[in-house]
Scaffold this motif. Structure first.
Motif, PDB file in Angstrom:
ATOM      1  N   LEU B 161      17.200 -11.715  41.486  1.00 19.21           N
ATOM      2  CA  LEU B 161      17.416 -12.977  42.194  1.00 19.21           C
ATOM      3  C   LEU B 161      17.500 -12.667  43.682  1.00 19.21           C
ATOM      4  CD1 LEU B 161      20.247 -14.453  39.922  1.00 19.21           C
ATOM      5  CD2 LEU B 161      17.777 -14.734  39.700  1.00 19.21           C
ATOM      6  N   SER B 162      16.812 -13.420  44.485  1.00 21.85           N
ATOM      7  CA  SER B 162      16.883 -13.187  45.932  1.00 21.85           C
ATOM      8  C   SER B 162      16.842 -14.517  46.661  1.00 21.85           C
ATOM      9  CB  SER B 162      15.755 -12.266  46.392  1.00 21.85           C
ATOM     10  OG  SER B 162      14.510 -12.766  45.985  1.00 21.85           O
ATOM     11  N   ALA B 169      26.457 -14.291  57.434  1.00 23.22           N
ATOM     12  CA  ALA B 169      27.161 -13.979  56.184  1.00 23.22           C
ATOM     13  C   ALA B 169      27.472 -12.490  56.085  1.00 23.22           C
ATOM     14  CB  ALA B 169      26.313 -14.421  54.995  1.00 23.22           C
ATOM     15  N   ASP B 170      28.630 -12.170  55.515  1.00 25.64           N
ATOM     16  CA  ASP B 170      28.921 -10.770  55.189  1.00 25.64           C
ATOM     17  C   ASP B 170      28.943 -10.550  53.679  1.00 25.64           C
ATOM     18  OD1 ASP B 170      31.347 -11.847  54.398  1.00 25.64           O
ATOM     19  OD2 ASP B 170      32.447 -11.144  56.151  1.00 25.64           O
ATOM     20  N   ALA B 171      28.813 -11.614  52.923  1.00 25.56           N
ATOM     21  CA  ALA B 171      28.749 -11.498  51.460  1.00 25.56           C
ATOM     22  C   ALA B 171      28.139 -12.776  50.875  1.00 25.56           C
ATOM     23  CB  ALA B 171      30.144 -11.286  50.882  1.00 25.56           C
ATOM     24  N   GLU B 188      29.619 -11.095  43.333  1.00 24.98           N
ATOM     25  CA  GLU B 188      29.616 -11.107  44.797  1.00 24.98           C
ATOM     26  C   GLU B 188      28.855  -9.886  45.279  1.00 24.98           C
ATOM     27  OE1 GLU B 188      33.199 -12.579  46.630  1.00 24.98           O
ATOM     28  OE2 GLU B 188      32.923 -11.202  48.330  1.00 24.98           O
ATOM     29  N   VAL B 189      27.909 -10.105  46.174  1.00 22.09           N
ATOM     30  CA  VAL B 189      27.085  -9.008  46.696  1.00 22.09           C
ATOM     31  C   VAL B 189      27.048  -9.120  48.223  1.00 22.09           C
ATOM     32  CG1 VAL B 189      25.629  -8.836  44.639  1.00 22.09           C
ATOM     33  CG2 VAL B 189      24.972 -10.390  46.480  1.00 22.09           C
ATOM     34  N   THR B 190      26.648  -8.008  48.854  1.00 26.92           N
ATOM     35  CA  THR B 190      26.585  -8.037  50.321  1.00 26.92           C
ATOM     36  C   THR B 190      25.161  -8.288  50.817  1.00 26.92           C
ATOM     37  OG1 THR B 190      26.358  -5.635  50.296  1.00 26.92           O
ATOM     38  CG2 THR B 190      28.579  -6.534  50.647  1.00 26.92           C
ATOM     39  N   THR B 215      26.230 -18.882  47.348  1.00 31.37           N
ATOM     40  CA  THR B 215      27.033 -19.338  48.488  1.00 31.37           C
ATOM     41  C   THR B 215      27.176 -18.186  49.481  1.00 31.37           C
ATOM     42  OG1 THR B 215      28.273 -20.845  47.074  1.00 31.37           O
ATOM     43  CG2 THR B 215      29.263 -20.280  49.196  1.00 31.37           C
ATOM     44  N   ALA B 216      26.852 -18.436  50.727  1.00 38.31           N
ATOM     45  CA  ALA B 216      27.019 -17.426  51.780  1.00 38.31           C
ATOM     46  C   ALA B 216      28.470 -17.455  52.262  1.00 38.31           C
ATOM     47  CB  ALA B 216      26.069 -17.719  52.936  1.00 38.31           C
TER      48      ALA B 216
END
Lengths: 197, 234
Positions: B161-162, B169-171, B188-190, B215-216
């Motif tokens: 997924l991209s 955003a930091d995550a 949650e990804v960075t 969600t950013a």
């Protein structure tokens, strides 16, 4: 032509069913968000091509999308969802636009601005204009037919017709429409003479 | 044009017919029908973004409008909300009642007060009216909705997924929604993508419709949220 423009392979109609079956709640909201999220850009751009103003296009697009969402219970799947939504968008934009006469067009004809056309030549009633389609197809070449149709029936702006039909040249659709109208006036004159004779 | 023109969805099906098919010929010969199809095509796949159009702002504000309308109305789609009373004999009778001669002095007074209010308040001096009450205000670049990319199926049955990265955003919080689009899992990804192996995907049947939403975040605060994307579980 893709009947169902669903980029992720999930048909619009599947999402419609999820919304209709879900009633209130997260699932229905998410399905509706996914469904209408696919069309926000399309509906906005469609509206923009009529009004050429960002805020007015947003007003129209909001009307279209919310009315479609509120009316989703009436969507019975007999036509593709995209066609159904398109019809709503098209009708909403139509109602926001002033109809354009087939014979006289103040926005495109310099001679119309000078008032050089007999008022009797005006065809303001939509039903009368519909009866002119035979004359259009019998008198005009294909590109002129398309330009006249898009201007008088679909109510697109001259610039938008130029884009839609890919008409080259500086004058674009303006020149095509002027030529078409000259031909139509001549054909109508001949028709009137024949009926008098 | 003497024969009745088909409905739009019928026209779309005619396109695949042989060129000598009679109804297909109608599609070619009738300016109304061929332009209806061309216009529909330009609706479904708009190629040109005209000058002055702001698609990112439109998508964000229309998404906000939808969310607010949903919160405000939450209609039951099976039994749609009545948007107003039908106009009928009873309605017109009620209108006649309010317009009875005994009410006319009151209407006249109301009209005087209304005109006076307009003159005193002069709404035309206050700038453009708010035309989109449900929508948010025009925003800067940082407020655009996140745009999801089409999910990519990986070897081994997983998915990538991209989405378009958010500049502040930091995550990112990624939520996977089940076949009924209720939340099944959250990650949650960075970075602006997430790979999920076959075993990491929610335990739903192959082919099930899943939703996903991103969600950013910045320091845990929400910056922007995507619309709900859909995918089919491998």
């Amino acid at each position: 032509m893709r009947l169902n423009p669903s980029p992720e392979g999930v048909a619009d109609e599947e999402l419609v069913r999820l919304v209709q079956a879900g009633g209130k709640g997260l699932g229905a909201e998410a399905a509706a968000d996914a469904l209408f999220g696919r069309y926000r850009r399309r509906v906005y751009l469609w509206c923009f091509r009529y009004v050429h103003d960002h805020e007015r296009a947003l007003d129209l697009a909001q009307d279209v999308l919310l009315n479609a969402w509120r009316g989703l219970a009436r969507f019975d799947g007999r036509v593709p969802f995209a066609c159904w939504l398109y019809a709503i968008a098209r009708n909403r934009c139509y109602s926001a636009m002033r109809p354009t006469s087939l014979i006289r067009d103040d926005g495109a004809d310099p001679d119309a601005l000078a008032g050089g056309i007999d008022p009797e030549e005006r065809f303001e009633e939509a039903e009368e204009e519909a009866s002119m389609m035979g004359l259009v197809t019998g008198t005009l070449d294909r590109i002129e037919q398309d330009a006249i149709y898009l201007r008088c029936w679909e109510r697109l702006s001259v610039d938008e017709i130029t884009r839609q039909l890919g008409i080259p040249g500086v004058s674009g659709a303006r020149g095509v429409l002027q030529t078409a109208r000259r031909k139509l006036r001549a054909a109508m004159g001949r028709r009137a003479q024949e009926s008098r004779a | 044009m003497s024969a009745p023109c088909p409905e739009l969805h019928e026209l779309l099906e005619l396109e695949s017919r042989a060129a000598d098919d009679e109804r297909r010929r109608h599609l070619d010969d009738c300016p109304r029908c061929r332009n209806r199809v061309a216009l529909y095509a330009s609706f479904v796949e708009p190629v040109i973004v005209p000058a002055g159009a702001d698609v990112a702002d439109a998508e964000r504000r229309l998404a906000e409008a939808f969310e607010r309308a949903w919160r405000a109305e939450s209609p039951d789609p099976v039994a749609p909300r009545e948007t107003g009373p039908a106009r009928g004999a009873g309605d017109s009778a009620a209108r006649r009642g309010w317009w009875a001669p005994s009410w006319r002095p009151a209407w006249a007074l109301a009209a005087v007060l209304l005109v006076g209010s307009i003159v005193l308040l002069r709404p035309w001096d206050r700038g453009p009216p708010e035309t989109g009450a449900l929508r948010g205000a025009p925003g800067g670049a940082g407020q655009d909705a996140l745009r999801l990319e089409v999910p990519v199926r990986l070897d081994g049955g997983g998915l990538r997924l991209s989405w378009a990265a958010h500049p502040e955003a930091d995550a990112y919080e990624v939520r996977i929604l089940g076949p009924d689009l209720a939340e099944l899992m959250r990650r949650e990804v960075t970075g602006a993508s997430l790979e999920l192996g076959r075993d990491e995907l929610p335990a739903t049947p192959a082919g099930a419709v899943l939703g996903w939403k991103v969600t950013a975040l910045r320091a845990g605060a929400r910056l922007a949220t995507s619309t709900t994307g859909t995918l089919r579980r491998p």
